[in-house]
Write a protein that holds these residues in place. Structure first.
Motif, PDB file in Angstrom:
ATOM      1  N   GLU A 168       0.947  -0.707  -0.124  1.00 14.54           N
ATOM      2  CA  GLU A 168      -0.036  -0.284   0.090  1.00 14.54           C
ATOM      3  C   GLU A 168       0.865   1.249  -0.067  1.00 14.54           C
ATOM      4  O   GLU A 168       0.759   2.433  -0.244  1.00 14.54           O
ATOM      5  N   ALA A 169       1.633   1.457   0.586  1.00  8.13           N
ATOM      6  CA  ALA A 169       2.456   2.908   0.776  1.00  8.13           C
ATOM      7  C   ALA A 169       3.551   2.271  -0.099  1.00  8.13           C
ATOM      8  O   ALA A 169       4.400   3.689  -0.557  1.00  8.13           O
ATOM      9  N   HIS A 187       3.129   2.053   8.246  1.00 10.80           N
ATOM     10  CA  HIS A 187       2.532   3.683   7.557  1.00 10.80           C
ATOM     11  C   HIS A 187       3.729   4.786   8.163  1.00 10.80           C
ATOM     12  O   HIS A 187       3.828   5.846   7.827  1.00 10.80           O
ATOM     13  N   THR A 213      -4.192   5.716   2.922  1.00 10.56           N
ATOM     14  CA  THR A 213      -2.656   6.357   2.818  1.00 10.56           C
ATOM     15  C   THR A 213      -1.891   7.376   2.552  1.00 10.56           C
ATOM     16  O   THR A 213      -1.048   8.147   3.017  1.00 10.56           O
ATOM     17  N   TRP A 249      -0.883   8.968   5.594  1.00 10.16           N
ATOM     18  CA  TRP A 249      -0.066   8.810   5.691  1.00 10.16           C
ATOM     19  C   TRP A 249       1.210   9.585   5.017  1.00 10.16           C
ATOM     20  O   TRP A 249       2.275   8.930   4.975  1.00 10.16           O
TER      21      TRP A 249
END
Length: 587
Positions: A17-18, A159, A193, A196
């Protein structure tokens, strides 16, 4: 047991995801849950970061380091408990001092021993590897460290860690987790996301701009000194605009990026452990130091007491360096690109004396041209001696806009930067620090980050051996990441010799020509790469063979095969008494 969703599953999902695309991994007994989660994802066709199996941790971290430099995105390194953490070694220093974002994950010994939880101790090594403070091994080199204690918030930890790693000044972060925790079943959660992201770039305080510009306007001999502004390609363009507007010369001090085009007539050279006063620094009445840790070495080379110094840096006070001070009128904690945009806007509105600017430009361009004439003379071919200057000039012929040079030349930093004359942002990279052995893994990482680039790694024989070339070239072949290595081989560690001469120029070591840095008997260094990775390997002892060897090696790389040229410079033990002169060791 079925398809379990565990802390490890959530952890890997969070990395994906990051934006982490690669896991540079050296797995051990602490990673069964990670391996299961990766295998399950592959079975189900679920996208997760690609595993790059690295037979040595230093290579893994160096590859992740350069991958981040080229791509602009942090990657992950997985290592085995405290042993693997310690084997990261000098790579930790490089990532920390080089301001490079990377997430390092290590397991830890299980905390149960009688089967109370899945993952409980079942191997003798689990007792041996149980240490009081595993995170303490790396704490002095991390922006952030933490322990995963539950799967319920593992995504938040990941995150947060990457948010910190990618916020300026960037750097490495470290997470650890015991086997039982990583095996724990948990409930999937969704993360936004957008919440973050790294902190936004910092700007100059508006009230500080006018005094800065007024001091600059009054200066007769302004100067810019930088070391790593080139880590942001856009900042290079802003620096060129800034300098062109007022004809300000640029000096690169201990560079580890292409910070200012060498072909620009305002570029006035490079310095490392310069053993004499730099004329530009001595004459300057205004110096802007922007993105530099060591703009000069005060023992020998520093500005006059009447010079006005301004400092712009992500970390202008160098809080991680216990002894550091460069007295300056103002220190600005600001993003270089943002600050230069502000200054360029202010300068555009100035009413300046164009005649003074033209006069200064003429003087600076004359300095530049005279300097380049000296450089060109040093590149002259000689049948009698192999020089670093000549070899580097030959390499330059193969460098274009699609080339990235990985530079760990150490005692040949001056020769390599000077005679490569790179002008494209992002075209040359250093580790930003002094942990030797970065070059090999970095070359693989750079190639994986941008397969369209031709990667040329410049290294000394000492730093080549530090790089674990057997691991590097196995990795290069397995993951189709070919590159050229050029070893500037003087059969020893020249930098300690130069350091000794710098302190004891007429000492006993020089009298006896004994510095305890001799690499005899000589190893066939290129053959290591040939055996481990099927690389094209050639030793070059005759200057007449350099161009032909480079042509063959580049052809091999472009055909998909790594190449190593082991080029023999004069050996350390064969040299007569040396003066530090134009030779420079790493800072």
């Amino acid at each position: 047991m079925g398809n379990r969703y565990t802390t490890s599953s959530a952890f890997l999902e969070a990395l994906q995801e990051a934006g982490v695309t690669h896991l540079f991994s050296n797995f051990g007994s602490d990673h069964p849950a990670i391996i299961e989660a990766l295998a399950l994802a592959e079975k189900e066709g679920k996208e997760l970061p690609k595993v790059i199996t690295c037979p040595h941790e230093m290579v893994a971290l160096s590859a992740a380091h350069a991958f981040a430099q080229v791509s602009g995105k942090a990657q992950a390194v997985f290592v085995h408990v405290e042993c693997g953490t310690q084997n990261l070694g000098a790579g930790l220093h490089n990532a920390w001092k080089g301001r490079t974002p990377v997430l390092i994950f290590a397991g830890s010994s299980p905390y149960t021993q009688e089967g109370e939880l899945l993952g409980s101790r079942n191997e003798f090594i689990h007792w041996i590897q149980d240490v009081p403070d595993q995170r303490g091994i790396v704490r002095g080199y991390m922006k952030y460290d933490n322990e995963i204690r539950t799967g319920a918030n593992v995504k938040q930890l990941v995150h947060r860690a990457l948010q910190i790693a990618e916020s300026s000044p960037k750097g490495p972060v470290y997470l650890m987790g015991a086997r039982e925790v990583m095996e724990e079943e948990t409930t999937p959660i969704q993360m936004n996301t957008d919440l973050w992201q790294p902190i936004s770039p910092r700007a100059l305080a508006p009230k500080e701009i006018a005094p800065f510009v007024e001091d600059l306007r009054k200066a007769k001999n302004p100067l810019v000194i930088t070391s790593y502004i080139g880590k942001n390609k856009a900042a290079v363009h802003e620096l060129v605009k800034f300098c062109e507007s007022l004809a300000i010369p640029v000096l690169e001090s201990v560079p580890n990026h292409m910070n200012f085009p060498s072909t620009n007539l305002l570029h006035c050279g490079y310095q490392w452990n310069t053993p004499e006063q730099n004329a530009l620094i001595e004459e300057a009445d205004f110096i802007l130091v922007i993105e530099s840790d060591v703009p000069w070495i005060p023992l020998i080379n520093k500005p006059s007491k009447d010079c006005t110094v301004y400092y712009i840096d992500e970390d202008p006070l160098k809080e991680g360096m216990p002894l550091w001070y460069i007295p300056s009128k103002r220190f600005f904690a600001a993003d270089a690109e943002t600050a230069l945009q502000q200054l360029n806007a202010a300068i555009a509105a100035l009413d300046v004396n164009q005649a003074e600017i033209v006069k200064r430009r003429t003087k600076v361009e004359a300095y530049h041209n005279e300097q380049r004439a000296k450089w060109a003379k040093a590149e002259t071919y000689s049948e009698a001696i192999m020089t670093a200057e000549y070899v580097t000039a030959c390499i330059r012929e193969y460098c274009d806009e699609n080339t990235i040079v990985i530079n760990e030349g150490i005692s040949n930093f001056q020769a390599s930067y000077t005679h490569l004359q790179m002008s494209e942002p992002g075209s040359i990279l250093g580790s930003g620090a002094g942990g030797l052995g970065w070059n090999g893994g970095a070359a693989v990482g750079a190639k994986l980050a941008d397969p369209s680039k031709t990667i040329i790694s410049i290294t000394g024989d000492g730093s080549y051996m530090f790089s674990v070339p057997s691991s590097v070239h196995w990795l290069s072949r397995k993951y189709d990441a070919p590159f050229l290595t050029v070893i500037y081989n003087n059969r020893g560690w020249k930098s300690p010799k130069l350091s000794t001469l710098g302190v004891h120029p007429d000492g006993v070591a020089n009298e006896m020509n004994e510095f305890f840095v001799d690499f005899t008997p000589h190893a066939e260094l290129s053959k290591i790469a040939e055996a481990a990775g099927g690389a094209f390997a050639r030793k070059v002892e005759n200057p007449a063979e350099v161009k032909e060897a480079l042509k063959e090696a580049i052809a091999a790389v472009r055909s998909g095969r790594s190449a190593v040229l082991d080029i023999y410079l004069p050996a350390i033990q064969e040299e007569n008494k040396m003066k530090v002169g134009n030779e420079h060791a790493t800072v």
